[in-house]
Design an enzyme around this catalytic site. Structure first.
Site, PDB file in Angstrom:
ATOM      1  N   CYS A  84       0.274  -0.110  10.432  1.00  0.00           N
ATOM      2  CA  CYS A  84      -0.213  -1.077   9.340  1.00  0.00           C
ATOM      3  C   CYS A  84       0.926  -1.880   8.716  1.00  0.00           C
ATOM      4  O   CYS A  84       1.999  -1.425   8.290  1.00  0.00           O
ATOM      5  CB  CYS A  84      -0.945  -0.168   8.284  1.00  0.00           C
ATOM      6  SG  CYS A  84      -1.978  -1.523   7.154  1.00  0.00           S
ATOM      7  N   CYS A 119     -19.816   1.967   8.390  1.00  0.00           N
ATOM      8  CA  CYS A 119     -18.767   1.159   9.364  1.00  0.00           C
ATOM      9  C   CYS A 119     -17.562   2.236   9.847  1.00  0.00           C
ATOM     10  O   CYS A 119     -16.738   2.033   8.698  1.00  0.00           O
ATOM     11  CB  CYS A 119     -18.488  -0.106   9.053  1.00  0.00           C
ATOM     12  SG  CYS A 119     -17.369  -0.901  10.165  1.00  0.00           S
ATOM     13  N   CYS A 138       0.323   4.758   6.906  1.00  0.00           N
ATOM     14  CA  CYS A 138      -0.323   4.747   8.411  1.00  0.00           C
ATOM     15  C   CYS A 138       0.702   3.898   9.278  1.00  0.00           C
ATOM     16  O   CYS A 138       1.048   2.664   8.883  1.00  0.00           O
ATOM     17  CB  CYS A 138      -1.493   3.803   8.175  1.00  0.00           C
ATOM     18  SG  CYS A 138      -2.496   4.502   6.889  1.00  0.00           S
ATOM     19  N   CYS A 151     -19.562  -6.180   3.105  1.00  0.00           N
ATOM     20  CA  CYS A 151     -19.038  -5.011   3.556  1.00  0.00           C
ATOM     21  C   CYS A 151     -17.612  -5.009   2.876  1.00  0.00           C
ATOM     22  O   CYS A 151     -16.958  -6.145   2.817  1.00  0.00           O
ATOM     23  CB  CYS A 151     -18.506  -5.043   5.115  1.00  0.00           C
ATOM     24  SG  CYS A 151     -17.406  -3.963   5.604  1.00  0.00           S
ATOM     25  N   CYS A 158       0.943  -1.165  -0.122  1.00  0.00           N
ATOM     26  CA  CYS A 158       0.057   0.049   0.015  1.00  0.00           C
ATOM     27  C   CYS A 158       0.842   1.293  -0.045  1.00  0.00           C
ATOM     28  O   CYS A 158       1.832   1.599   0.603  1.00  0.00           O
ATOM     29  CB  CYS A 158      -0.954  -0.014   1.148  1.00  0.00           C
ATOM     30  SG  CYS A 158      -2.016   1.510   1.300  1.00  0.00           S
ATOM     31  N   ARG A 180     -17.936  -2.768  17.643  1.00  0.00           N
ATOM     32  CA  ARG A 180     -17.315  -3.885  17.322  1.00  0.00           C
ATOM     33  C   ARG A 180     -16.046  -4.055  18.063  1.00  0.00           C
ATOM     34  O   ARG A 180     -15.267  -3.124  18.051  1.00  0.00           O
ATOM     35  CB  ARG A 180     -16.699  -4.148  15.708  1.00  0.00           C
ATOM     36  CG  ARG A 180     -16.396  -5.611  15.695  1.00  0.00           C
ATOM     37  CD  ARG A 180     -16.224  -5.823  14.070  1.00  0.00           C
ATOM     38  NE  ARG A 180     -17.354  -5.937  13.521  1.00  0.00           N
ATOM     39  CZ  ARG A 180     -17.740  -4.807  12.398  1.00  0.00           C
ATOM     40  NH1 ARG A 180     -17.000  -4.064  11.974  1.00  0.00           N
ATOM     41  NH2 ARG A 180     -19.019  -4.948  11.923  1.00  0.00           N
ATOM     42  N   CYS A 183     -16.603  -9.387   5.194  1.00  0.00           N
ATOM     43  CA  CYS A 183     -16.026  -7.818   5.032  1.00  0.00           C
ATOM     44  C   CYS A 183     -14.664  -8.037   4.150  1.00  0.00           C
ATOM     45  O   CYS A 183     -13.641  -8.809   4.468  1.00  0.00           O
ATOM     46  CB  CYS A 183     -15.524  -7.364   6.380  1.00  0.00           C
ATOM     47  SG  CYS A 183     -14.837  -5.617   6.236  1.00  0.00           S
TER      48      CYS A 183
HETATM   49  N1  SAM Z   1      -6.709   0.499   3.294  1.00  0.00           N
HETATM   50  C1  SAM Z   1      -8.075   0.594   4.040  1.00  0.00           C
HETATM   51  C2  SAM Z   1      -8.126   1.998   4.776  1.00  0.00           C
HETATM   52  O1  SAM Z   1      -6.967   2.097   5.312  1.00  0.00           O
HETATM   53  O2  SAM Z   1      -9.259   2.338   5.294  1.00  0.00           O
HETATM   54  C3  SAM Z   1      -8.662  -0.571   4.658  1.00  0.00           C
HETATM   55  C4  SAM Z   1      -7.866  -1.538   5.474  1.00  0.00           C
HETATM   56  S1  SAM Z   1      -7.398  -0.912   6.981  1.00  0.00           S
HETATM   57  C5  SAM Z   1      -6.341  -2.145   7.318  1.00  0.00           C
HETATM   58  C6  SAM Z   1      -8.591  -1.000   8.059  1.00  0.00           C
HETATM   59  C7  SAM Z   1      -8.314  -0.539   9.615  1.00  0.00           C
HETATM   60  O3  SAM Z   1      -7.714  -1.578  10.378  1.00  0.00           O
HETATM   61  C8  SAM Z   1      -7.511   0.603   9.640  1.00  0.00           C
HETATM   62  O4  SAM Z   1      -8.265   1.954   9.365  1.00  0.00           O
HETATM   63  C9  SAM Z   1      -7.274   0.464  11.103  1.00  0.00           C
HETATM   64  O5  SAM Z   1      -8.181   1.047  12.291  1.00  0.00           O
HETATM   65  C10 SAM Z   1      -7.062  -1.076  11.298  1.00  0.00           C
HETATM   66  N2  SAM Z   1      -5.758  -1.529  11.553  1.00  0.00           N
HETATM   67  C11 SAM Z   1      -4.954  -1.720  10.581  1.00  0.00           C
HETATM   68  N3  SAM Z   1      -3.758  -2.158  11.094  1.00  0.00           N
HETATM   69  C12 SAM Z   1      -3.945  -2.475  12.288  1.00  0.00           C
HETATM   70  C13 SAM Z   1      -3.038  -2.929  13.576  1.00  0.00           C
HETATM   71  N4  SAM Z   1      -1.855  -3.409  13.450  1.00  0.00           N
HETATM   72  N5  SAM Z   1      -3.564  -3.033  14.686  1.00  0.00           N
HETATM   73  C14 SAM Z   1      -5.078  -2.697  14.886  1.00  0.00           C
HETATM   74  N6  SAM Z   1      -5.867  -2.069  13.893  1.00  0.00           N
HETATM   75  C15 SAM Z   1      -5.224  -1.972  12.777  1.00  0.00           C
HETATM   76  C1  DTB Z   2     -11.301  -2.520  11.213  1.00  0.00           C
HETATM   77  O1  DTB Z   2     -11.676  -1.587  11.906  1.00  0.00           O
HETATM   78  N1  DTB Z   2     -10.798  -3.528  11.649  1.00  0.00           N
HETATM   79  C2  DTB Z   2     -10.323  -4.454  10.616  1.00  0.00           C
HETATM   80  C3  DTB Z   2     -11.296  -3.984   9.426  1.00  0.00           C
HETATM   81  N2  DTB Z   2     -12.025  -2.698  10.127  1.00  0.00           N
HETATM   82  C4  DTB Z   2     -10.812  -3.862   8.110  1.00  0.00           C
HETATM   83  C5  DTB Z   2      -8.786  -4.633  10.268  1.00  0.00           C
HETATM   84  C6  DTB Z   2      -8.051  -5.054  11.618  1.00  0.00           C
HETATM   85  C7  DTB Z   2      -6.697  -5.370  10.999  1.00  0.00           C
HETATM   86  C8  DTB Z   2      -5.771  -5.743  11.823  1.00  0.00           C
HETATM   87  C9  DTB Z   2      -4.271  -5.724  11.454  1.00  0.00           C
HETATM   88  C10 DTB Z   2      -4.336  -6.870  10.402  1.00  0.00           C
HETATM   89  O2  DTB Z   2      -4.489  -7.995  10.391  1.00  0.00           O
HETATM   90  O3  DTB Z   2      -3.459  -6.401   9.317  1.00  0.00           O
HETATM   91 FE1  SF4 Z   3      -2.659   1.143   3.399  1.00  0.00          FE
HETATM   92 FE2  SF4 Z   3      -2.835  -0.131   5.762  1.00  0.00          FE
HETATM   93 FE3  SF4 Z   3      -3.176   2.839   5.715  1.00  0.00          FE
HETATM   94 FE4  SF4 Z   3      -5.048   1.037   4.901  1.00  0.00          FE
HETATM   95  S1  SF4 Z   3      -4.605   1.031   6.992  1.00  0.00           S
HETATM   96  S2  SF4 Z   3      -4.391   2.694   3.891  1.00  0.00           S
HETATM   97  S3  SF4 Z   3      -3.931  -0.789   4.001  1.00  0.00           S
HETATM   98  S4  SF4 Z   3      -1.389   1.501   4.988  1.00  0.00           S
END
Ligand code: SAM
Ligand code: DTB
Ligand code: SF4
Length: 329
Positions: free
Chosen positions: A66, A194, A63, A134, A59, A266, A103
């Protein structure tokens, strides 16, 4: 269940009012959360969604939490958009083990139109299995939300993630206002929202209060509010942060429940690390939705057997989909 579009959400939850909830004695906070919860929901029913990463890694966004950002060295293999047959087979297995919503998450800044066409086919076919759908695809451009709605999409996940004053310390490649803009497009297209956040990033309690206030001020409030506890992924900048006290996480759930009483709250990422006792407190605090299945997107989640044991211990039951006859659920 209350229809949020018809609910009077005129109570203004500014940061100070939300911060005052965080300061309550724990037992008082839990009592208020349970009272609010029971006004709108069966207190022993939990909505179950299963997640699948349909496009993993690489990506462009930065973030700080992530695993999927191309800017962090997490060892994650970058993959192409998953084949539709694999997606549908995974959704069917999730449905057969008790999930009612599927989802699909993609590691994109936002979908290109060509990518969106592939996701739209997935939405159609998952919907045809009788599941709620979703997706979480990042920022949307004009017209994309309408295409998803036409395909039968029920929910779009797009989190505000953290307080606006802290946002730039967590993410620099897009802004808090960009998130609000996509949320507006989703809402205008008639898709359920959501939207939640992530805690344990090194934010202060005041910032957690601001995040909840921002979520509660969305009008209408989001139908679904995921509260994620940071899962520390080695190689991500925020993995070195100190652990958040689990009781502060429980408080965050309770405050979300009180301020967004008709929304599903959630208990999202971090459940495996929290253990059974803290999860039980989260349900008591008003959490009534989980991700179900042994994987989130790239990290682990309690397996199905562990959740079935926990539900039996707590007397919890899966929530049937609204409008579906109980014999079908
Ligand atoms: N790329 C899209 C976005 O950023 O909206 C969708 C996927 S992103 C992984 C969805 C959500 O997962 C993020 O907004 C964040 O709240 C959660 N998330 C991502 N990495 C995480 C982590 N290491 N621990 C907990 N929550 C995480
Ligand atoms: C959300 O709030 N939590 C989910 C879903 N929306 C997409 C993602 C959690 C991701 C946790 C880290 C991972 O598994 O990469
Ligand atoms: Fe990309 Fe992860 Fe940020 Fe979603 S949370 S925009 S997958 S870097």
């Amino acid at each position: 269940m209350t229809d949020l579009s018809e609910m009077n959400t005129s109570q203004v939850w500014n940061q100070a009012a939300v911060a005052a909830l965080f300061e309550l004695p724990f037992n008082d906070l839990m009592f208020r959360a349970q009272t609010a919860h029971r006004e709108h929901f069966d207190a022993n029913a939990v909505q179950m969604s299963t997640l699948l990463s349909i496009k993993t890694g690489g990506c462009s966004e930065d973030c700080g939490y992530c695993s999927q950002s191309a800017r962090h060295d997490t060892g994650l293999e970058r993959e192409k958009l998953m084949a539709i047959d694999e997606v549908v087979a995974t959704a069917k297995a999730a449905r057969d083990s008790g999930a009612t919503r599927f989802c699909m998450g993609a590691a994109w800044r936002g979908p290109k139109d060509k990518d969106l066409d592939g996701v739209i086919d997935m939405v159609r076919q998952v919907k045809a299995l009788g599941m709620e759908t979703c997706v979480t695809l990042g920022m949307l451009k004009d017209g994309q939300a309408e295409k998803l709605k036409d395909a039968g999409l029920d929910y779009y996940n797009h989190n505000l993630d953290t307080a606006p004053e802290f946002y730039g310390q967590v993410i620099t490649t897009h802004t808090f206002d960009d998130r609000l803009d996509t949320l507006r497009q989703v809402r205008e297209a008639g898709i359920s929202v959501c939207c939640g956040g992530i805690v344990g990033l090194g934010e202060t309690r005041a910032m957690r209060a601001r995040l909840i206030a921002e979520l509660a001020c969305l009008n209408p409030q989001p139908e679904s509010v995921p509260i994620n506890m940071l899962v520390k992924v080695p190689g991500t900048p925020l993995s070195v942060e100190a652990d958040l006290d689990p009781l502060e996480f429980v408080r965050t759930i309770a405050v979300a429940r009180i301020t967004m009483p008709a929304s599903h709250v959630r208990l999202s990422a971090g459940r495996r690390e929290l253990g059974e006792a803290v999860q039980a407190l989260c349900f008591l605090a008003g959490a009534n939705s989980i991700f179900y299945g042994d994987k989130l997107l790239t990290t682990g989640n309690p397996d199905v057997e562990a959740d079935q044991i926990l539900f039996a211990k707590l007397g919890l039951k899966p929530e049937p989909v609204k409008g579906r006859r109980c014999a079908e659920a």
